[in-house]
Design a protein around this motif. Structure first.
Motif, PDB file in Angstrom:
ATOM      1  N   ALA A 110       0.824  -1.208   0.000  1.00 54.46           N
ATOM      2  CA  ALA A 110       0.000   0.000   0.000  1.00 54.46           C
ATOM      3  C   ALA A 110       0.863   1.264   0.000  1.00 54.46           C
ATOM      4  O   ALA A 110       0.549   2.242  -0.682  1.00 54.46           O
ATOM      5  N   ALA A 111       1.965   1.252   0.748  1.00 53.93           N
ATOM      6  CA  ALA A 111       2.859   2.412   0.787  1.00 53.93           C
ATOM      7  C   ALA A 111       3.524   2.646  -0.567  1.00 53.93           C
ATOM      8  O   ALA A 111       3.632   3.787  -1.024  1.00 53.93           O
ATOM      9  N   VAL A 112       3.956   1.576  -1.215  1.00 52.85           N
ATOM     10  CA  VAL A 112       4.581   1.706  -2.535  1.00 52.85           C
ATOM     11  C   VAL A 112       3.558   2.202  -3.549  1.00 52.85           C
ATOM     12  O   VAL A 112       3.851   3.090  -4.359  1.00 52.85           O
ATOM     13  N   LEU A 113       2.356   1.655  -3.491  1.00 53.26           N
ATOM     14  CA  LEU A 113       1.295   2.093  -4.399  1.00 53.26           C
ATOM     15  C   LEU A 113       0.993   3.570  -4.223  1.00 53.26           C
ATOM     16  O   LEU A 113       0.876   4.313  -5.198  1.00 53.26           O
ATOM     17  N   ARG A 114       0.907   4.028  -2.968  1.00 54.24           N
ATOM     18  CA  ARG A 114       0.635   5.441  -2.691  1.00 54.24           C
ATOM     19  C   ARG A 114       1.781   6.324  -3.191  1.00 54.24           C
ATOM     20  O   ARG A 114       1.565   7.418  -3.694  1.00 54.24           O
ATOM     21  N   ALA A 115       2.998   5.858  -3.064  1.00 60.34           N
ATOM     22  CA  ALA A 115       4.151   6.637  -3.521  1.00 60.34           C
ATOM     23  C   ALA A 115       4.171   6.767  -5.047  1.00 60.34           C
ATOM     24  O   ALA A 115       4.673   7.759  -5.573  1.00 60.34           O
ATOM     25  N   LEU A 116       3.618   5.790  -5.738  1.00 62.76           N
ATOM     26  CA  LEU A 116       3.625   5.817  -7.198  1.00 62.76           C
ATOM     27  C   LEU A 116       2.461   6.595  -7.810  1.00 62.76           C
ATOM     28  O   LEU A 116       2.517   6.949  -8.980  1.00 62.76           O
ATOM     29  N   LEU A 117       1.428   6.857  -7.020  1.00 61.30           N
ATOM     30  CA  LEU A 117       0.273   7.581  -7.544  1.00 61.30           C
ATOM     31  C   LEU A 117       0.625   9.054  -7.761  1.00 61.30           C
ATOM     32  O   LEU A 117       1.334   9.651  -6.959  1.00 61.30           O
ATOM     33  N   PRO A 118       0.115   9.654  -8.822  1.00 58.46           N
ATOM     34  CA  PRO A 118       0.383  11.075  -9.052  1.00 58.46           C
ATOM     35  C   PRO A 118      -0.437  11.946  -8.093  1.00 58.46           C
ATOM     36  O   PRO A 118      -1.426  11.489  -7.526  1.00 58.46           O
ATOM     37  N   GLU A 119      -0.005  13.175  -7.935  1.00 62.91           N
ATOM     38  CA  GLU A 119      -0.760  14.129  -7.127  1.00 62.91           C
ATOM     39  C   GLU A 119      -2.069  14.460  -7.841  1.00 62.91           C
ATOM     40  O   GLU A 119      -2.163  14.390  -9.058  1.00 62.91           O
ATOM     41  N   SER A 120      -3.063  14.871  -7.077  1.00 63.36           N
ATOM     42  CA  SER A 120      -4.365  15.171  -7.666  1.00 63.36           C
ATOM     43  C   SER A 120      -4.314  16.507  -8.416  1.00 63.36           C
ATOM     44  O   SER A 120      -3.474  17.375  -8.148  1.00 63.36           O
ATOM     45  N   GLU A 121      -5.253  16.668  -9.337  1.00 55.08           N
ATOM     46  CA  GLU A 121      -5.326  17.902 -10.123  1.00 55.08           C
ATOM     47  C   GLU A 121      -5.608  19.111  -9.236  1.00 55.08           C
ATOM     48  O   GLU A 121      -5.059  20.189  -9.453  1.00 55.08           O
TER      49      GLU A 121
END
Length: 91
Positions: A68-79
């Motif tokens: 979950a931490a790796v997935l969150r780190a890979l997600l882009p910032e929101s618009e």
């Protein structure tokens, strides 16, 4: 879970229409109950079958948390965040 819950919920809900945010927030809150159920099922199936007993459940949970931490780190910032950051930088 507590450290990331607020940020994850706001990120997930900020792009939804205002009318559906309440329902979507309720669905997200069910994550706790589903997590408890998943942990109990893993405990019933995994722990009796392994020599490490409770440690196997601990490391399974640690692996899920790491994923979950790796997935969150890979997600882009929101618009919304990127627009606010650009406005702040322009000042």
């Amino acid at each position: 879970m507590g450290g990331i819950w607020g940020l994850a919920a706001s990120t997930a809900l900020e792009n939804l229409p205002v009318e559906t945010r309440g329902l979507a927030s309720g669905v997200l809150q069910q994550g706790y109950a589903v997590g408890y159920l998943l942990a109990a099922c893993i405990n019933l199936r995994l722990v009796p079958e392994t020599a490490a007993k409770w440690r196997s459940l601990f490391w399974t949970g640690a692996g899920i948390s790491l994923f979950a931490a790796v997935l969150r780190a890979l997600l882009p910032e929101s618009e919304v965040f990127l627009r606010a950051k650009a406005i702040e930088k322009a000042k």
